[in-house]
Design a protein around this motif. Structure first.
Motif, PDB file in Angstrom:
ATOM      1  N   ALA A 209       0.831  -1.210   0.000  1.00 39.74           N
ATOM      2  CA  ALA A 209       0.000   0.000   0.000  1.00 39.74           C
ATOM      3  C   ALA A 209       0.866   1.259   0.000  1.00 39.74           C
ATOM      4  O   ALA A 209       0.553   2.244  -0.674  1.00 39.74           O
ATOM      5  N   LEU A 210       1.962   1.214   0.744  1.00 36.53           N
ATOM      6  CA  LEU A 210       2.870   2.363   0.818  1.00 36.53           C
ATOM      7  C   LEU A 210       3.531   2.622  -0.528  1.00 36.53           C
ATOM      8  O   LEU A 210       3.858   3.768  -0.860  1.00 36.53           O
ATOM      9  N   VAL A 211       3.724   1.562  -1.311  1.00 41.38           N
ATOM     10  CA  VAL A 211       4.359   1.690  -2.627  1.00 41.38           C
ATOM     11  C   VAL A 211       3.348   2.095  -3.695  1.00 41.38           C
ATOM     12  O   VAL A 211       3.629   2.945  -4.550  1.00 41.38           O
ATOM     13  N   ILE A 212       2.152   1.507  -3.646  1.00 41.99           N
ATOM     14  CA  ILE A 212       1.196   1.638  -4.738  1.00 41.99           C
ATOM     15  C   ILE A 212       0.300   2.874  -4.627  1.00 41.99           C
ATOM     16  O   ILE A 212       0.102   3.598  -5.615  1.00 41.99           O
ATOM     17  N   PHE A 213      -0.258   3.143  -3.455  1.00 43.78           N
ATOM     18  CA  PHE A 213      -1.265   4.196  -3.326  1.00 43.78           C
ATOM     19  C   PHE A 213      -0.786   5.587  -3.760  1.00 43.78           C
ATOM     20  O   PHE A 213      -1.494   6.273  -4.503  1.00 43.78           O
ATOM     21  N   PRO A 214       0.402   6.049  -3.314  1.00 47.02           N
ATOM     22  CA  PRO A 214       0.844   7.381  -3.770  1.00 47.02           C
ATOM     23  C   PRO A 214       1.008   7.463  -5.287  1.00 47.02           C
ATOM     24  O   PRO A 214       0.662   8.485  -5.899  1.00 47.02           O
ATOM     25  N   ALA A 215       1.516   6.392  -5.904  1.00 48.19           N
ATOM     26  CA  ALA A 215       1.688   6.375  -7.359  1.00 48.19           C
ATOM     27  C   ALA A 215       0.341   6.445  -8.071  1.00 48.19           C
ATOM     28  O   ALA A 215       0.156   7.225  -9.016  1.00 48.19           O
ATOM     29  N   LEU A 216      -0.620   5.645  -7.621  1.00 45.85           N
ATOM     30  CA  LEU A 216      -1.939   5.660  -8.240  1.00 45.85           C
ATOM     31  C   LEU A 216      -2.644   6.997  -8.033  1.00 45.85           C
ATOM     32  O   LEU A 216      -3.350   7.476  -8.927  1.00 45.85           O
ATOM     33  N   SER A 217      -2.448   7.593  -6.863  1.00 43.00           N
ATOM     34  CA  SER A 217      -3.053   8.906  -6.589  1.00 43.00           C
ATOM     35  C   SER A 217      -2.497   9.967  -7.536  1.00 43.00           C
ATOM     36  O   SER A 217      -3.248  10.773  -8.099  1.00 43.00           O
ATOM     37  N   ALA A 218      -1.175   9.963  -7.716  1.00 41.69           N
ATOM     38  CA  ALA A 218      -0.532  10.936  -8.600  1.00 41.69           C
ATOM     39  C   ALA A 218      -0.963  10.745 -10.050  1.00 41.69           C
ATOM     40  O   ALA A 218      -1.108  11.718 -10.808  1.00 41.69           O
ATOM     41  N   MET A 219      -1.187   9.491 -10.453  1.00 41.66           N
ATOM     42  CA  MET A 219      -1.612   9.204 -11.829  1.00 41.66           C
ATOM     43  C   MET A 219      -3.015   9.705 -12.130  1.00 41.66           C
ATOM     44  O   MET A 219      -3.367   9.879 -13.295  1.00 41.66           O
ATOM     45  N   ARG A 220      -3.799   9.935 -11.098  1.00 40.39           N
ATOM     46  CA  ARG A 220      -5.143  10.470 -11.312  1.00 40.39           C
ATOM     47  C   ARG A 220      -5.102  11.941 -11.728  1.00 40.39           C
ATOM     48  O   ARG A 220      -6.052  12.451 -12.297  1.00 40.39           O
ATOM     49  N   ILE A 221      -3.998  12.620 -11.403  1.00 39.75           N
ATOM     50  CA  ILE A 221      -3.929  14.068 -11.624  1.00 39.75           C
ATOM     51  C   ILE A 221      -2.992  14.433 -12.764  1.00 39.75           C
ATOM     52  O   ILE A 221      -3.307  15.281 -13.604  1.00 39.75           O
ATOM     53  N   PHE A 222      -1.812  13.793 -12.813  1.00 37.73           N
ATOM     54  CA  PHE A 222      -0.788  14.163 -13.804  1.00 37.73           C
ATOM     55  C   PHE A 222      -0.603  13.060 -14.843  1.00 37.73           C
ATOM     56  O   PHE A 222      -0.996  11.907 -14.635  1.00 37.73           O
ATOM     57  N   LYS A 223       0.032  13.433 -15.965  1.00 36.37           N
ATOM     58  CA  LYS A 223       0.219  12.491 -17.071  1.00 36.37           C
ATOM     59  C   LYS A 223       1.683  12.127 -17.304  1.00 36.37           C
ATOM     60  O   LYS A 223       1.982  11.019 -17.732  1.00 36.37           O
ATOM     61  N   THR A 224       2.593  13.050 -17.081  1.00 35.92           N
ATOM     62  CA  THR A 224       4.003  12.779 -17.389  1.00 35.92           C
ATOM     63  C   THR A 224       4.666  12.004 -16.252  1.00 35.92           C
ATOM     64  O   THR A 224       4.284  12.142 -15.082  1.00 35.92           O
ATOM     65  N   PHE A 225       5.671  11.210 -16.618  1.00 32.50           N
ATOM     66  CA  PHE A 225       6.368  10.367 -15.648  1.00 32.50           C
ATOM     67  C   PHE A 225       7.008  11.210 -14.551  1.00 32.50           C
ATOM     68  O   PHE A 225       6.906  10.883 -13.360  1.00 32.50           O
ATOM     69  N   PHE A 226       7.655  12.306 -14.931  1.00 28.76           N
ATOM     70  CA  PHE A 226       8.343  13.152 -13.963  1.00 28.76           C
ATOM     71  C   PHE A 226       7.349  13.776 -12.983  1.00 28.76           C
ATOM     72  O   PHE A 226       7.561  13.740 -11.758  1.00 28.76           O
ATOM     73  N   CYS A 227       6.253  14.332 -13.509  1.00 32.56           N
ATOM     74  CA  CYS A 227       5.262  14.980 -12.641  1.00 32.56           C
ATOM     75  C   CYS A 227       4.580  13.976 -11.721  1.00 32.56           C
ATOM     76  O   CYS A 227       4.328  14.258 -10.547  1.00 32.56           O
ATOM     77  N   ILE A 272     -10.271  14.987  -7.821  1.00 29.35           N
ATOM     78  CA  ILE A 272      -9.627  16.101  -8.513  1.00 29.35           C
ATOM     79  C   ILE A 272      -9.377  15.752  -9.983  1.00 29.35           C
ATOM     80  O   ILE A 272      -9.571  16.569 -10.883  1.00 29.35           O
ATOM     81  N   GLY A 273      -8.939  14.502 -10.238  1.00 33.70           N
ATOM     82  CA  GLY A 273      -8.704  14.055 -11.598  1.00 33.70           C
ATOM     83  C   GLY A 273      -9.949  14.098 -12.455  1.00 33.70           C
ATOM     84  O   GLY A 273      -9.919  14.504 -13.622  1.00 33.70           O
ATOM     85  N   LYS A 274     -11.084  13.681 -11.898  1.00 29.00           N
ATOM     86  CA  LYS A 274     -12.349  13.685 -12.640  1.00 29.00           C
ATOM     87  C   LYS A 274     -12.832  15.111 -12.908  1.00 29.00           C
ATOM     88  O   LYS A 274     -13.325  15.420 -13.992  1.00 29.00           O
ATOM     89  N   VAL A 275     -12.681  15.969 -11.904  1.00 29.48           N
ATOM     90  CA  VAL A 275     -13.130  17.354 -12.057  1.00 29.48           C
ATOM     91  C   VAL A 275     -12.295  18.093 -13.094  1.00 29.48           C
ATOM     92  O   VAL A 275     -12.798  18.833 -13.936  1.00 29.48           O
ATOM     93  N   SER A 276     -10.978  17.882 -13.044  1.00 24.61           N
ATOM     94  CA  SER A 276     -10.054  18.592 -13.961  1.00 24.61           C
ATOM     95  C   SER A 276      -9.911  17.894 -15.300  1.00 24.61           C
ATOM     96  O   SER A 276      -9.341  18.449 -16.241  1.00 24.61           O
ATOM     97  N   GLY A 277     -10.402  16.655 -15.383  1.00 22.93           N
ATOM     98  CA  GLY A 277     -10.260  15.913 -16.637  1.00 22.93           C
ATOM     99  C   GLY A 277      -8.837  15.518 -16.923  1.00 22.93           C
ATOM    100  O   GLY A 277      -8.455  15.290 -18.063  1.00 22.93           O
ATOM    101  N   GLY A 278      -8.010  15.407 -15.862  1.00 23.82           N
ATOM    102  CA  GLY A 278      -6.575  15.120 -16.046  1.00 23.82           C
ATOM    103  C   GLY A 278      -6.193  13.705 -15.723  1.00 23.82           C
ATOM    104  O   GLY A 278      -5.064  13.442 -15.328  1.00 23.82           O
ATOM    105  N   ASN A 279      -7.134  12.786 -15.870  1.00 21.49           N
ATOM    106  CA  ASN A 279      -6.834  11.401 -15.575  1.00 21.49           C
ATOM    107  C   ASN A 279      -5.703  10.872 -16.436  1.00 21.49           C
ATOM    108  O   ASN A 279      -5.718  11.023 -17.641  1.00 21.49           O
ATOM    109  N   ALA A 280      -4.710  10.253 -15.818  1.00 20.29           N
ATOM    110  CA  ALA A 280      -3.619   9.646 -16.573  1.00 20.29           C
ATOM    111  C   ALA A 280      -4.028   8.240 -16.982  1.00 20.29           C
ATOM    112  O   ALA A 280      -4.661   7.521 -16.230  1.00 20.29           O
ATOM    113  N   GLN A 281      -3.642   7.871 -18.163  1.00 19.44           N
ATOM    114  CA  GLN A 281      -3.981   6.533 -18.667  1.00 19.44           C
ATOM    115  C   GLN A 281      -2.876   5.557 -18.326  1.00 19.44           C
ATOM    116  O   GLN A 281      -1.745   5.917 -18.260  1.00 19.44           O
TER     117      GLN A 281
END
Length: 281
Positions: A209-227, A272-281
């Protein structure tokens, strides 16, 4: 509440817990994005069970600084797991299941046969789900954690572009001359180090959970690997700090509290991802 926190911060064990918690959260989130994108999310779960088995052996052998035993064993198993996963007869998911379940069963069996304490169920539960051990860290353990954390961050920064290439298109990376096997091995070794570090914080079963959750959360908002990586680090550190402070104030288990905060962060990020339409694929 602030007065209570200020009072707690006067004690070294609280400062040690925060330092180690932040470092572990930072390291685990750095590699979390790569593991999720490479479909290696459960490698952390598998290695955490291996670490549990190694801890059981260390307990039976009365090894004082068990991390010096658990770390090399987990790294060796990470290498074996990677090699076995590349075997055409045993696929990656089957290899992870085989090693993780085997290590978990052997660890529990050893703790039963060579029980060194009167409260076996409590010891097992504490190891699997985390305990107050994060609040009883010694200065030597904190220094070791700092050294290993600096090593993980340094390796990730130095080989960032190689890890990026291997993560997104391993076939193309190999065609361009990148030694993909070597960098996959590096990823496995770094993951093993992170797993061993995180055991004191969240326990064997909650490390994924410590490894996966932050990554999945960030992917909901940003698209680029660095961000995504930067956002994952920030979210993970914030959740770890809030989780540790909340557990101290409320008297709840540290690991479970941090994971609960991570889940809340994921739900907020999804919104936030749904509202902003910034869902990462």
């Amino acid at each position: 509440m602030m007065d209570k926190l200020i009072l707690y911060f006067q004690y070294p064990f609280v400062r040690y817990a925060l330092i180690v918690g932040v470092l572990i959260a930072l390291c685990s989130s750095l590699l979390g994005v790569t593991l999720v994108l490479k479909r290696f999310s459960f490698i952390g779960d598998g290695l955490s069970h291996v670490a549990f088995g190694a801890m059981a052996v260390a307990t039976v052998l009365n090894i004082t600084n068990n991390m010096l035993f658990i770390l090399p064993v987990t790294i060796v198993c990470a290498i074996l797991l990677l090699r076995t996963g590349q075997n055409t007869k045993i696929k990656g998911d089957a290899a992870i299941a085989m090693i993780s379940v085997g290590a978990l069963a052997i660890g529990y069996l050893l703790m039963n046969i060579f029980s060194t304490g009167p409260n076996l169920s409590g010891d097992v539960c504490s190891t699997l789900f985390g305990s107050t051990s994060i609040l009883t860290l010694t200065k030597a353990q904190v220094i070791l954690c700092c050294i290993l954390s600096v090593l993980v961050v340094t390796l990730f920064v130095i080989f960032y572009h190689k890890i990026f290439s291997v993560t997104f298109d391993e076939t193309f990376a190999k065609a361009t001359g990148i030694k993909t096997d070597a960098y996959n091995l590096l990823i496995a070794v770094i993951t093993a180090i992170i797993i061993v570090l995180a055991m004191n914080l969240v326990g064997s079963l909650l490390i994924s959970a410590l490894v996966i959750f932050p990554a999945l959360s960030a992917m909901r908002i940003f698209k680029t690997f660095f961000c995504v990586t930067i956002c994952s680090v920030v979210l993970s550190v914030i959740c770890a700090v809030i989780g540790i402070l909340s557990s101290i104030l409320a008297g709840t288990p540290v690991g479970s509290t941090i994971v609960a905060i991570d889940i809340v962060a994921f739900l907020i990020s999804s919104f936030i991802g749904k509202v902003s339409g910034g869902n990462a694929q």
